[in-house]
Design an enzyme around this catalytic site. Structure first.
Site, PDB file in Angstrom:
ATOM      1  N   SER A 191       1.841   6.323  13.078  1.00 43.07           N
ATOM      2  CA  SER A 191       1.879   7.034  11.832  1.00 43.07           C
ATOM      3  C   SER A 191       2.956   6.084  10.908  1.00 43.07           C
ATOM      4  CB  SER A 191       2.148   8.449  11.793  1.00 43.07           C
ATOM      5  OG  SER A 191       1.939   9.091  10.784  1.00 43.07           O
ATOM      6  N   ASP A 230      -8.727  11.539  10.850  1.00 41.23           N
ATOM      7  CA  ASP A 230      -7.376  11.804  10.553  1.00 41.23           C
ATOM      8  C   ASP A 230      -7.171  12.547   9.397  1.00 41.23           C
ATOM      9  OD1 ASP A 230      -4.429  11.175  10.455  1.00 41.23           O
ATOM     10  OD2 ASP A 230      -4.600   9.519  11.534  1.00 41.23           O
ATOM     11  N   HIS A 285      -5.404  12.581  13.776  1.00 44.46           N
ATOM     12  CA  HIS A 285      -4.136  12.036  13.697  1.00 44.46           C
ATOM     13  C   HIS A 285      -3.345  12.009  15.095  1.00 44.46           C
ATOM     14  CE1 HIS A 285      -0.915  10.067  11.630  1.00 44.46           C
ATOM     15  NE2 HIS A 285       0.017  11.038  11.983  1.00 44.46           N
TER      16      HIS A 285
END
Length: 709
Positions: A561, A646, A681
């Site tokens: 991330s 995501d 995610h």
């Protein structure tokens, strides 16, 4: 979609057969601001949620999906020689997990709540027992039954009504963190037909046992922006809006206070918090602002007896604790309870009838401090390790002298303790069992300190297996995050044993952008100081090489991330330092994303990264943005991962980045993209399935390191 051999890329001899590298079509797209024009050849890869979710793809969507499939096929084909090893790693990882397991029960409102797992089933079964752990078990939800027929499935939070008769729970089946809230009658087992779609998954029961408050989400930006009041059994279309957040830089949510006395709406941006409260006995009443919203004021609140406690950074960079009468909550009435300290960062706190518990970070380590509110005496819970982490766990009861807390280190499995705050007696309630056996004494963890290029001290948490530690350089995986003030504490991972048992050292770089040394560490790694995050990580890598822990032929790096942004930046800046790199769901197209508030979550991030609509921030962000800084050079071997759905980092960022990297790739190293087409995610759902991606990561690393089994 065509494929071609990309000039300058030669497949390594260790791969099973030469495969043509994917070659994405270029469709120049110009973006001009501040007199500067950027050309994005791969902007066309961006799809809307509607396009991605359509049962039949349009031509544009099909073109994007075809390219993704081409990348996935290239990764699978090129790494085909590691398939058996990857499967072995997966079986090894899940083999350490106790199949029949359950959490430590906690007491709330007369019931003991816990979740348990059965055999090879992927999802938790949520249960409770009335009054005693010897009572008959009530199964509230079985995630395995609910998950049938879904590629992705997640149960969100569960909320039981004050009379213990109703369960409200959220379900996400897309991995975009949109939860549908359902209501189940725990006496009859009936699930109502009336559900609430498009929510954040949080909610709060009023004391009438029929009114709930919940947070709805904007379908485009994914922002949590509205709070509604709902009557159980009614159509959600008739729900009443009780709060709307108009500032697009804020998240919003709602919860029930620990005592059940209040319903509390919270609002938070990167720099500001705000609260509105309502008596849970008066659900049709109006919420009242706790204190007027400030500027650069972050705080949280918790109930005491006839008062509120406030953890605040008001005139206190590392936070302090204040209190105020419950009927006079304006800041003008706050008085100090715990003063600010330069060397200690107050992270969290919990309130009991006679005790105040603080979770503090001193010298980079999380500690627990107990304060007796009658005697005003305080003490810290003692731990036996030099590097560890401890945190406040689930404590639902107010009138108790027992604190439940969690503890772990790089060598100590996750542990749950009950602690008598009066006598100091510490009782281990559970420590995660490592199936097949685990000998803590075979492993060693330590804390090192590197010096940054500007002279600042950077802590490093490091672990290895003692009998596999060599006097010379060896394989080492360096990990970091370094954003939002989030600090990677030294915690245990059974998955990591698959690296340690094959001679890897694992290290965490506690870089700026986290709050390892308090708030200043965060300030020194954000906005116009963001490059300190990348420089710290590089300087830690060089320190580990200079001190003979590893070398550039055995040093690997990883991050996810915002940590994927970190990896993208450091491979641009120092590509020859790393043998290989893993960038998980990476945020890499910084300028384009931060210029577009329609992209989910962008507007909440301006105080973290800067607003590129202002030239000063545009120029600075452009100077490190991984996508914009790709150049013709020899990059390390790289594995990039993403999820098609995501919600945090849109799939097209890593997709475009890989396409652009391929266009500039030099040398013999390899670049792979793994796009999970049914996840978001956090990757795959389920207790075991998620380790398929960990097995992919480790097979990639270990293969590069010459480990074949």
């Amino acid at each position: 979609m065509k494929t071609s051999i990309l000039i300058g890329v030669v497949l390594m001899s260790s791969y099973s057969q030469p495969l043509p590298t994917p070659d994405a079509v270029k469709k120049p797209y110009e973006m001009t601001i501040h007199g500067d024009t950027r050309v994005d050849n791969y902007y066309w890869m961006r799809l809307s949620d509607e396009q991605k979710s359509a049962k039949t793809y349009d031509t544009h969507t099909q073109e994007v999906v075809d390219y993704i499939n081409l990348e996935n096929e290239y990764t699978q084909g090129s790494l085909a020689h590691t398939k058996k090893f990857k499967n072995d790693l997966f079986n090894e990882m899940v083999g350490r997990i106790k199949k029949d397991d359950k959490t430590v029960p906690y007491l709330e409102n007369g019931y003991y709540y816990y979740s348990r797992y059965e055999g090879k089933k992927e999802y938790a079964i949520y249960c409770r027992k009335k009054g005693s752990l010897d009572a008959e078990e009530e199964v509230m939800l079985d995630g395995n039954e609910l998950a049938e027929g879904y590629d992705y499935f997640a149960v969100g939070e569960r909320f039981v009504s004050p009379d213990n008769n109703w369960l409200a729970y959220g379900i996400d089946t897309l991995s975009r963190r949109f939860y549908t809230i359902y209501f189940k009658n725990l006496r009859t087992g009936e699930v109502l037909d009336s559900s609430i779609p498009n929510t954040e998954g949080d909610m709060a029961w009023a004391n009438d046992n029929k009114t709930v408050f919940y947070t709805s989400k904007n379908k485009i930006t994914l922002l949590s922006e509205k709070i509604y009041r709902h009557k159980v059994g009614s159509d959600s279309n008739s729900d009443v809006l009780v709060y709307k957040e108009d500032d697009i830089e804020y998240y919003t949510g709602v919860y029930r206070s620990k005592s059940g006395k209040y319903i509390i709406i919270w609002n938070g941006s990167t720099l500001v918090n705000d609260y509105h409260i309502l008596s849970a006995d008066n659900p049709d009443g109006n919420f009242v602002n706790f204190t007027p919203r400030g500027t650069k004021h972050e705080y949280s609140i918790a109930e005491g007896i006839n008062k509120f406690y406030i953890l605040t950074n008001w005139e206190a960079e590392n936070n302090r604790i204040m209190e105020t009468p419950e009927d006079e909550t304006d800041m003008s009435n706050w008085t100090e309870v715990i003063a600010h300290r330069d060397e200690v960062h107050l992270l969290d706190f919990d309130v009991f009838d006679n005790h105040l518990v603080l979770n503090e970070r001193g010298n980079g380590l999380r500690e627990l401090r107990i304060i007796n509110q009658t005697s005003n005496k305080d003490h810290y819970i003692n731990f036996d390790e030099d590097t560890y982490t401890a945190w406040i766990s689930t404590n639902k009861e107010f009138n108790t002298n027992i604190l439940r807390f969690g503890y772990s280190s790089l060598v100590t499995p996750w542990s749950t303790y009950d602690y008598n705050m009066d006598t100091g007696e510490k009782t281990l309630m559970k420590q995660d069992e490592i199936v097949g056996g685990y000998d803590l004494g075979r492993y060693h963890c330590e804390r090192l300190y590197a010096k940054a290029r500007d002279g600042k001290k950077i802590p490093i948490s490091l672990v290895y297996r003692k009998d596999l530690k060599t006097e010379g350089a060896q394989n080492l995986l360096l990990y970091a995050y370094g954003s939002y003030g989030s600090t990677n504490d030294p915690e245990f991972s059974s998955t990591r044993l698959s690296l340690l048992d094959r001679g890897f050292i694992y290290a965490i770089a506690h870089i700026r952008g986290s709050q390892i040394y308090g708030r200043q560490s965060y300030e020194d790694g954000k906005l116009l100081n963001k490059k300190n995050t990348f420089f710290d990580f590089i300087d830690v890598g060089k320190y580990l090489i200079d001190n003979n822990y590893t070398d550039s032929e055995q040093l690997f790096c990883s991050g996810g991330s915002a940590g994927g942004l970190l990896i993208g930046a450091v491979v641009n800046m120092e590509p020859s330092l790393w043998k290989g790199a893993i960038a998980g769901v990476p945020f890499v197209d910084v300028i384009t994303t931060m210029l577009d508030p329609s992209i989910p979550l962008t507007s909440n991030e301006w105080d973290e990264w800067g607003d590129p609509r202002e030239k000063e921030y545009y120029d600075y962000m452009l100077s490190y943005s991984p996508y914009d800084q790709v150049t013709d050079q020899a990059y390390p071997n790289m594995l990039v991962t993403s999820g098609f759905f995501d919600s945090q980092v849109q799939y097209f960022e890593p997709l475009k980045w890989v396409a652009k990297l391929r266009d500039h790739w030099q040398g013999k190293n390899k670049l792979f993209l793994h796009m999970n087409m049914d996840a978001g995610h956090g990757g795959k759902s389920g207790r075991f399935r998620r380790y398929q991606e960990w097995a992919l990561y480790y097979a990639f690393l270990l293969d590069l390191a010459g480990k074949k089994k």
